[in-house]
Scaffold this motif. Structure first.
Motif, PDB file in Angstrom:
ATOM      1  N   PRO A   1      10.722  10.472  11.493  1.00  9.35           N
ATOM      2  CA  PRO A   1      12.163  10.654  11.720  1.00  9.35           C
ATOM      3  C   PRO A   1      12.986   9.679  10.894  1.00  9.35           C
ATOM      4  O   PRO A   1      12.460   8.757  10.267  1.00  9.35           O
ATOM      5  CB  PRO A   1      12.315  10.365  13.218  1.00  9.35           C
ATOM      6  N   LEU A   2      14.288   9.892  10.909  1.00  9.17           N
ATOM      7  CA  LEU A   2      15.203   9.004  10.212  1.00  9.17           C
ATOM      8  C   LEU A   2      15.299   7.647  10.911  1.00  9.17           C
ATOM      9  O   LEU A   2      15.080   7.538  12.119  1.00  9.17           O
ATOM     10  CB  LEU A   2      16.602   9.632  10.154  1.00  9.17           C
ATOM     11  N   GLU A   3      15.604   6.629  10.142  1.00  7.96           N
ATOM     12  CA  GLU A   3      15.982   5.308  10.662  1.00  7.96           C
ATOM     13  C   GLU A   3      14.935   4.710  11.604  1.00  7.96           C
ATOM     14  O   GLU A   3      15.243   4.250  12.696  1.00  7.96           O
ATOM     15  CB  GLU A   3      17.338   5.385  11.366  1.00  7.96           C
TER      16      GLU A   3
ATOM     17  N   ARG B   1       0.837  -1.204   0.000  1.00 10.67           N
ATOM     18  CA  ARG B   1       0.000   0.000   0.000  1.00 10.67           C
ATOM     19  C   ARG B   1       0.869   1.249   0.000  1.00 10.67           C
ATOM     20  O   ARG B   1       0.709   2.136  -0.832  1.00 10.67           O
ATOM     21  CB  ARG B   1      -0.926  -0.032   1.224  1.00 10.67           C
ATOM     22  N   VAL B   2       1.814   1.335   0.941  1.00 15.01           N
ATOM     23  CA  VAL B   2       2.728   2.478   1.028  1.00 15.01           C
ATOM     24  C   VAL B   2       3.875   2.107   1.961  1.00 15.01           C
ATOM     25  O   VAL B   2       3.691   1.333   2.911  1.00 15.01           O
ATOM     26  CB  VAL B   2       2.010   3.744   1.554  1.00 15.01           C
ATOM     27  N   ILE B   3       5.056   2.635   1.678  1.00 18.36           N
ATOM     28  CA  ILE B   3       6.205   2.486   2.580  1.00 18.36           C
ATOM     29  C   ILE B   3       6.539   3.879   3.123  1.00 18.36           C
ATOM     30  O   ILE B   3       7.015   4.737   2.370  1.00 18.36           O
ATOM     31  CB  ILE B   3       7.426   1.888   1.865  1.00 18.36           C
ATOM     32  N   PRO B   4       6.276   4.143   4.391  1.00 20.05           N
ATOM     33  CA  PRO B   4       6.609   5.458   4.955  1.00 20.05           C
ATOM     34  C   PRO B   4       8.109   5.711   4.879  1.00 20.05           C
ATOM     35  O   PRO B   4       8.921   4.793   4.989  1.00 20.05           O
ATOM     36  CB  PRO B   4       6.144   5.334   6.418  1.00 20.05           C
ATOM     37  N   LYS B   5       8.474   6.973   4.675  1.00 20.68           N
ATOM     38  CA  LYS B   5       9.887   7.324   4.635  1.00 20.68           C
ATOM     39  C   LYS B   5      10.124   8.632   5.381  1.00 20.68           C
ATOM     40  O   LYS B   5       9.196   9.413   5.620  1.00 20.68           O
ATOM     41  CB  LYS B   5      10.380   7.419   3.192  1.00 20.68           C
ATOM     42  N   ALA B   6      11.361   8.862   5.762  1.00 20.94           N
ATOM     43  CA  ALA B   6      11.722  10.061   6.508  1.00 20.94           C
ATOM     44  C   ALA B   6      11.267  11.309   5.754  1.00 20.94           C
ATOM     45  O   ALA B   6      11.449  11.416   4.548  1.00 20.94           O
ATOM     46  CB  ALA B   6      13.226  10.109   6.746  1.00 20.94           C
ATOM     47  N   GLY B   7      10.666  12.242   6.497  1.00 12.58           N
ATOM     48  CA  GLY B   7      10.169  13.478   5.898  1.00 12.58           C
ATOM     49  C   GLY B   7       8.697  13.453   5.591  1.00 12.58           C
ATOM     50  O   GLY B   7       8.092  14.506   5.354  1.00 12.58           O
ATOM     51  N   ASP B   8       8.076  12.253   5.567  1.00 12.06           N
ATOM     52  CA  ASP B   8       6.621  12.190   5.440  1.00 12.06           C
ATOM     53  C   ASP B   8       5.976  12.790   6.689  1.00 12.06           C
ATOM     54  O   ASP B   8       6.577  12.817   7.762  1.00 12.06           O
ATOM     55  CB  ASP B   8       6.158  10.743   5.269  1.00 12.06           C
TER      56      ASP B   8
END
Length: 291
Positions: free
Chosen positions: A186-188, A163-170
């Motif tokens: 956040p990152l990581e 469906r979606v892969i969340p990533k830093a900055g979203d």
């Protein structure tokens, strides 16, 4: 009926009893009854065992605990003042958005974002450990709350990630129950979402930290309140999120605001660390006096 009043005898210091009852809170929860609301009755309250000490010692103990408690309260007030400082700087840089004093373009999120979606609609198969599965309760303003979180395994993560892969900055937005809280991813951190969390991925003209504070502004929150459903549990799903409006200020002003936020957050981090240390001292003292 949901309150009990306790009047101390002359040889019992009120604040001593107050802190003693705070220490006994886990015990009160243990003996409480009720399925919908926890409760204790008068008999259970009367039978609580209190460590009775000479009055002069009670006064000494309560005075020490009050001093430590005031230190925590002063630091918590400082955190609130730092938050107000960020809000003030936001208005100073971007103006009064209700009047749009700086004539920024006002655009719907549907046109400002590359992606607006929400989490898994079917019930995920949860695990005892593994990858975070976030719901609305885990989304606070400007931070994630991960001390009460569900987990999924790699197989379930892979299925939901179609469906979606969340990533830093979203941007994550709580869209069910307590609607409108948001934070930047956040990152990581590896996680997936249930339906009570929306994900917004803005285009390049909107920086994540600016977007986070725009969404938590009074101007934007009034939009959310006007669009959320008014059922037993408030909801704000994708269609209505797309109708919300944001504004697009000069990118250099956004970067200037980010610099301010980072500086203040560093100060806040030091204060939060101090609060944690002072709370540990408080817990240690209460254990010593009442344990």
């Amino acid at each position: 009926r949901g309150l009990a009043a306790i009047t101390c005898k002359s040889d019992v210091d009120m604040m001593y009893l107050y802190y003693h009852l705070k220490y006994l809170k886990p015990q009160l929860s243990h003996i409480s009854t009720g399925s919908t609301f926890e409760s204790i009755n008068r008999s259970q309250l009367e039978n609580l065992i209190i460590d009775y000490k000479p009055y002069s010692e009670q006064i000494k103990i309560s005075n020490i605990l009050q001093v430590v408690q005031r230190q925590i309260e002063v630091r918590e007030k400082l955190l609130r003042l730092y938050d107000l400082l960020i809000k003030s700087r936001f208005v100073e840089l971007f103006g009064d958005i209700d009047c749009n004093t700086k004539n920024w373009p006002i655009i719907t999120l549907e046109n400002l974002a590359e992606l607006i979606t929400d989490g898994e609609h079917s019930t995920p198969k949860r695990s005892n450990e593994g990858i975070y599965l976030l719901s609305a309760r885990n989304i606070l303003n400007h931070s994630l709350k991960l001390d009460d979180v569900d987990y999924i395994d790699e197989n379930e993560y892979s299925r939901i990630s179609k469906r979606v892969i969340p990533k830093a900055g979203d941007i994550l937005l709580s869209c069910s129950g307590s609607v409108g809280r948001c934070c930047v991813v956040p990152l990581e951190i590896k996680f997936q979402l249930v339906r009570s969390v929306a994900l917004i991925r803005f285009k390049s003209e909107i920086t994540p930290i600016f977007a986070e504070y725009m969404i938590t502004s009074d101007w934007f929150q009034r939009q959310i309140n006007s669009l959320k459903t008014a059922s037993s549990q408030a909801n704000l799903f994708q269609g209505r999120i797309k109708k919300l409006k944001g504004f697009v200020p000069d990118i250099n002003l956004q970067y200037e605001f980010i610099k301010v936020v980072n500086q203040i957050n560093k100060l806040k981090s030091d204060v939060e660390k101090s609060i944690d240390e002072t709370q540990l001292l408080m817990d240690s003292l209460m254990q010593e006096y009442f344990g």
